[in-house]
Design a protein around this motif. Structure first.
Motif, PDB file in Angstrom:
ATOM      1  N   ILE A   4       0.843  -1.199   0.000  1.00  0.00           N
ATOM      2  CA  ILE A   4       0.000   0.000   0.000  1.00  0.00           C
ATOM      3  C   ILE A   4       0.875   1.245   0.000  1.00  0.00           C
ATOM      4  CG2 ILE A   4      -1.684   1.299   1.386  1.00  0.00           C
ATOM      5  CD1 ILE A   4      -2.715  -1.431   2.394  1.00  0.00           C
ATOM      6  N   ALA A   5       0.492   2.212  -0.795  1.00  0.00           N
ATOM      7  CA  ALA A   5       1.231   3.474  -0.857  1.00  0.00           C
ATOM      8  C   ALA A   5       1.254   4.146   0.509  1.00  0.00           C
ATOM      9  CB  ALA A   5       0.584   4.404  -1.883  1.00  0.00           C
ATOM     10  N   GLY A   6       2.444   4.538   0.937  1.00  0.00           N
ATOM     11  CA  GLY A   6       2.590   5.247   2.203  1.00  0.00           C
ATOM     12  C   GLY A   6       2.591   4.373   3.436  1.00  0.00           C
ATOM     13  N   ALA A   7       2.498   3.051   3.268  1.00  0.00           N
ATOM     14  CA  ALA A   7       2.456   2.159   4.429  1.00  0.00           C
ATOM     15  C   ALA A   7       3.823   2.066   5.098  1.00  0.00           C
ATOM     16  CB  ALA A   7       1.992   0.770   4.012  1.00  0.00           C
ATOM     17  N   VAL A   8       3.807   1.781   6.384  1.00  0.00           N
ATOM     18  CA  VAL A   8       5.016   1.482   7.151  1.00  0.00           C
ATOM     19  C   VAL A   8       5.179  -0.040   7.152  1.00  0.00           C
ATOM     20  CG1 VAL A   8       6.115   1.602   9.421  1.00  0.00           C
ATOM     21  CG2 VAL A   8       4.708   3.510   8.596  1.00  0.00           C
ATOM     22  N   HIS A   9       6.389  -0.511   6.946  1.00  0.00           N
ATOM     23  CA  HIS A   9       6.621  -1.957   6.876  1.00  0.00           C
ATOM     24  C   HIS A   9       7.490  -2.417   8.033  1.00  0.00           C
ATOM     25  CE1 HIS A   9       8.713  -5.619   4.960  1.00  0.00           C
ATOM     26  NE2 HIS A   9       7.527  -5.996   5.400  1.00  0.00           N
ATOM     27  N   ILE A  10       6.918  -3.262   8.894  1.00  0.00           N
ATOM     28  CA  ILE A  10       7.677  -3.926   9.954  1.00  0.00           C
ATOM     29  C   ILE A  10       7.194  -5.376   9.986  1.00  0.00           C
ATOM     30  CG2 ILE A  10       8.281  -4.030  12.397  1.00  0.00           C
ATOM     31  CD1 ILE A  10       7.615  -1.096  12.657  1.00  0.00           C
ATOM     32  N   PRO A  11       7.995  -6.334   9.544  1.00  0.00           N
ATOM     33  CA  PRO A  11       7.553  -7.737   9.574  1.00  0.00           C
ATOM     34  C   PRO A  11       7.146  -8.168  10.983  1.00  0.00           C
ATOM     35  CG  PRO A  11       9.556  -7.508   8.264  1.00  0.00           C
ATOM     36  CD  PRO A  11       9.342  -6.191   8.963  1.00  0.00           C
ATOM     37  N   LEU A  12       6.139  -9.015  11.067  1.00  0.00           N
ATOM     38  CA  LEU A  12       5.614  -9.417  12.364  1.00  0.00           C
ATOM     39  C   LEU A  12       6.680  -9.832  13.368  1.00  0.00           C
ATOM     40  CD1 LEU A  12       3.374 -10.118  14.359  1.00  0.00           C
ATOM     41  CD2 LEU A  12       3.148 -12.342  13.204  1.00  0.00           C
ATOM     42  N   PRO A  13       7.677 -10.652  12.995  1.00  0.00           N
ATOM     43  CA  PRO A  13       8.654 -11.065  14.003  1.00  0.00           C
ATOM     44  C   PRO A  13       9.432  -9.914  14.630  1.00  0.00           C
ATOM     45  CG  PRO A  13       8.773 -12.487  12.076  1.00  0.00           C
ATOM     46  CD  PRO A  13       7.906 -11.337  11.702  1.00  0.00           C
ATOM     47  N   GLU A  14       9.404  -8.731  13.996  1.00  0.00           N
ATOM     48  CA  GLU A  14      10.158  -7.591  14.511  1.00  0.00           C
ATOM     49  C   GLU A  14       9.295  -6.561  15.232  1.00  0.00           C
ATOM     50  OE1 GLU A  14      12.422  -5.924  11.289  1.00  0.00           O
ATOM     51  OE2 GLU A  14      12.839  -7.902  10.428  1.00  0.00           O
ATOM     52  N   VAL A  15       7.976  -6.756  15.224  1.00  0.00           N
ATOM     53  CA  VAL A  15       7.079  -5.730  15.747  1.00  0.00           C
ATOM     54  C   VAL A  15       7.320  -5.476  17.230  1.00  0.00           C
ATOM     55  CG1 VAL A  15       4.664  -5.197  16.290  1.00  0.00           C
ATOM     56  CG2 VAL A  15       5.279  -6.021  14.002  1.00  0.00           C
ATOM     57  N   ALA A  16       7.461  -6.525  18.023  1.00  0.00           N
ATOM     58  CA  ALA A  16       7.570  -6.361  19.475  1.00  0.00           C
ATOM     59  C   ALA A  16       8.732  -5.455  19.863  1.00  0.00           C
ATOM     60  CB  ALA A  16       7.709  -7.723  20.151  1.00  0.00           C
ATOM     61  N   ARG A  17       9.844  -5.574  19.144  1.00  0.00           N
ATOM     62  CA  ARG A  17      11.021  -4.767  19.514  1.00  0.00           C
ATOM     63  C   ARG A  17      11.100  -3.454  18.751  1.00  0.00           C
ATOM     64  NH1 ARG A  17      13.419  -8.902  16.298  1.00  0.00           N
ATOM     65  NH2 ARG A  17      14.599  -8.110  14.513  1.00  0.00           N
ATOM     66  N   ARG A  18      10.165  -3.233  17.805  1.00  0.00           N
ATOM     67  CA  ARG A  18      10.229  -2.016  17.001  1.00  0.00           C
ATOM     68  C   ARG A  18       8.958  -1.171  17.108  1.00  0.00           C
ATOM     69  NH1 ARG A  18      11.932  -3.575  11.005  1.00  0.00           N
ATOM     70  NH2 ARG A  18      11.787  -1.297  10.834  1.00  0.00           N
ATOM     71  N   ILE A  19       8.191  -1.390  18.155  1.00  0.00           N
ATOM     72  CA  ILE A  19       6.941  -0.638  18.306  1.00  0.00           C
ATOM     73  C   ILE A  19       7.192   0.865  18.326  1.00  0.00           C
ATOM     74  CG2 ILE A  19       5.153  -0.068  20.022  1.00  0.00           C
ATOM     75  CD1 ILE A  19       4.754  -3.010  20.491  1.00  0.00           C
ATOM     76  N   ASP A  20       8.315   1.276  18.885  1.00  0.00           N
ATOM     77  CA  ASP A  20       8.616   2.715  18.952  1.00  0.00           C
ATOM     78  C   ASP A  20       8.811   3.324  17.566  1.00  0.00           C
ATOM     79  OD1 ASP A  20       8.465   2.576  21.676  1.00  0.00           O
ATOM     80  OD2 ASP A  20      10.635   2.552  22.016  1.00  0.00           O
ATOM     81  N   GLU A  21       9.037   2.495  16.545  1.00  0.00           N
ATOM     82  CA  GLU A  21       9.210   3.015  15.190  1.00  0.00           C
ATOM     83  C   GLU A  21       7.896   3.273  14.476  1.00  0.00           C
ATOM     84  OE1 GLU A  21      11.936   0.696  12.854  1.00  0.00           O
ATOM     85  OE2 GLU A  21      13.130   0.148  14.615  1.00  0.00           O
ATOM     86  N   VAL A  22       6.791   2.809  15.051  1.00  0.00           N
ATOM     87  CA  VAL A  22       5.485   3.042  14.429  1.00  0.00           C
ATOM     88  C   VAL A  22       5.082   4.500  14.682  1.00  0.00           C
ATOM     89  CG1 VAL A  22       3.060   2.343  14.345  1.00  0.00           C
ATOM     90  CG2 VAL A  22       4.850   0.639  14.812  1.00  0.00           C
ATOM     91  N   PRO A  23       4.831   5.260  13.631  1.00  0.00           N
ATOM     92  CA  PRO A  23       4.512   6.683  13.799  1.00  0.00           C
ATOM     93  C   PRO A  23       3.280   6.902  14.671  1.00  0.00           C
ATOM     94  CG  PRO A  23       4.976   6.186  11.507  1.00  0.00           C
ATOM     95  CD  PRO A  23       4.867   4.872  12.216  1.00  0.00           C
ATOM     96  N   PRO A  24       3.168   8.077  15.295  1.00  0.00           N
ATOM     97  CA  PRO A  24       1.985   8.375  16.115  1.00  0.00           C
ATOM     98  C   PRO A  24       0.727   8.419  15.264  1.00  0.00           C
ATOM     99  CG  PRO A  24       3.338  10.329  15.818  1.00  0.00           C
ATOM    100  CD  PRO A  24       4.122   9.199  15.274  1.00  0.00           C
TER     101      PRO A  24
END
Length: 464
Positions: free
Chosen positions: A397-417
């Motif tokens: 999807i255009a403009g989507a943020v990509h974080i594969p599921l196995p990395e989500v727990a340690r990269r939650i802070d990278e998800v924009p507000p």
């Protein structure tokens, strides 16, 4: 499959994308690549009224803990393993050209097929009329081959060349009508690509399988290009199988009452909700992770969790917990700290622990993204794609943020507000990611829909 004298039974482990096999002439039986919970195999042999006299492994497995050693102990069966694999337990060392006599009318012919691993073996099943088929493990699969990077990326190219040569060798020694019985290829991350069919013969593979249709260099290039990440728990499987796995202990975990569950959640431990995601959306305990038994729960949990971390299971019933426990011992997660069953309302120490989760489909997301209302007070809408890299690279999807599921727990802070609309390919992985975000206090919407519906629903797609 049944011939005049030989019957081959499939023992499916769909959650891990693997198959084991039992071949019998009606009296004696050989089992190929058994999973760790061997009671299924023993029950099958009992129903057929046959004696398991031999157990063989195609290779030292990297995606599950083998039940071969334990099955041989329980039955007294001869245990065949590649001679070149250095293991501390008693086994019959097998090499290229060996013959394993199962009975007067059934035997296995050993064919060295390196590629998935260096010492990989395939087993041609022969009856009185000649070759019936071949157990190919992680060598020649349905429409693909086993991946070649599990022993380290530095070996991937060399093993890919071996894989191509091994496929051609099988084609040389077998008739076109011979059945192909692979261990991997049904959703396992051990494969280079998903299986396109549910059964096959060598003749069919000659028409469709890249290993039999492409020249060596072209095959190697294609095979290496298609490799994506594989589950983190794989690193522990080969070690366990080389050492000799311990017997399975499926005694029910200790019961956790509501107060204990609350303490575990407050400590940030993994507490997994095994119900379907639609039930999780309606109500769940805050801080739990959605990994329903309707999907490949052990694969994703084993990939995400820190190995050895405390784990608690929540199910609708004790049977659901027992099913999950069986799934998890297959990948070496033997210790479940605690478990409980019932509704979230029953398991809550405080009513405030119970919450719901917003869900939507891609048509809802399209409507939100196409709304051009300019309101400074309106929160930002964030689209989070938790699919793997190959999926993202194919279409997103255009403009989507990509974080594969196995990395989500340690990269939650990278998800924009903002409000996070999280999706995957079908909704299963998105539910797991949404539960992690929800537990971190984010405003989240689970897009419970097939990604194939995104573009037709009007969601803007990126150019790739």
């Amino acid at each position: 499959m049944t011939t005049d004298t030989i019957r081959v039974e499939v023992i499916e482990t769909s959650s891990l994308g693997d198959r084991s096999y039992l071949a019998t002439d009606g009296e004696s039986a050989v089992v190929v690549d058994p999973q760790r919970d061997v009671d299924r195999v023993l029950a099958l042999a009992g129903r057929l009224g046959v004696e398991i006299t031999h157990v063989v492994e195609t290779h030292i497995h990297n995606d599950y803990v083998s039940g071969g050693l334990e099955l041989s102990r329980l039955t007294g069966a001869d245990y065949g393993v590649a001679a070149d694999d250095d293991v501390p337990f008693r086994r019959t060392p097998l090499s290229d050209g060996d013959t394993v006599e199962i009975s007067g009318g059934m035997r296995l012919r050993v064919v060295a097929t390196p590629g998935h691993t260096f010492h990989h073996l395939s087993y041609v099943l022969e009856g009185t009329g000649g070759a019936e088929g071949v157990f190919t493990g992680g060598s020649l699969l349905f429409g693909t081959t086993g991946r070649t990077d599990l022993l380290g990326k530095e070996h991937a190219e060399k093993l890919a060349h071996h894989q191509h040569a091994s496929a051609l060798r099988l084609a040389d020694v077998l008739p076109d009508g011979a059945s192909i019985w692979p261990t991997h290829g049904f959703g396992s991350f051990c494969t280079a690509a998903p299986a396109a069919t549910d059964d096959s013969t060598l003749g069919q593979e000659k028409q469709t399988n890249p290993a039999l249709r492409l020249a060596a260099e072209e095959f190697v290039t294609e095979a290496l290009a298609g490799l994506d990440a594989y589950p983190a728990y794989y690193v522990h499987m080969g070690v366990a199988n080389l050492a000799g796995p311990e017997p399975v202990d499926l005694r029910f975990p200790g019961h956790a009452d509501p107060d204990e569950l609350r303490r575990r959640l407050e400590k940030g431990e993994w507490v997994v909700d095994l119900r379907h995601r639609t039930a999780y959306v309606r109500s769940h305990l805050a801080g739990t992770v959605s990994l329903g038994l309707d999907g490949p729960m052990p694969t994703w949990l084993g990939w995400m969790i820190d190995w050895g971390a405390p784990l608690t299971l929540l199910g609708e019933s004790p049977d659901q917990v027992a099913r999950a426990q069986r799934e998890l011992v297959r990948i070496g997660i033997d210790r479940i700290e605690a478990a409980a069953s019932g509704s979230p309302e029953d398991l809550a120490a405080d009513p405030g622990q119970v919450r719901g989760l917003d869900s939507a489909d891609f048509a809802d997301l399209a409507a939100i993204l196409s709304d051009g209302t300019e309101d400074p007070a309106r929160q930002r809408e964030v689209v989070l794609d938790v699919r793997l890299n190959n999926e993202w690279n194919t279409s997103h999807i255009a403009g989507a943020v990509h974080i594969p599921l196995p990395e989500v727990a340690r990269r939650i802070d990278e998800v924009p507000p903002g409000r996070v609309w999280v999706h995957c390919g079908s909704g299963y992985r998105a539910a797991a990611a949404a539960s992690l975000l929800d537990g971190a206090g984010r405003d989240v919407v689970l897009v419970d829909d097939f990604f194939a519906n995104a573009a037709p629903s009007g969601v803007p797609m990126a150019e790739v």
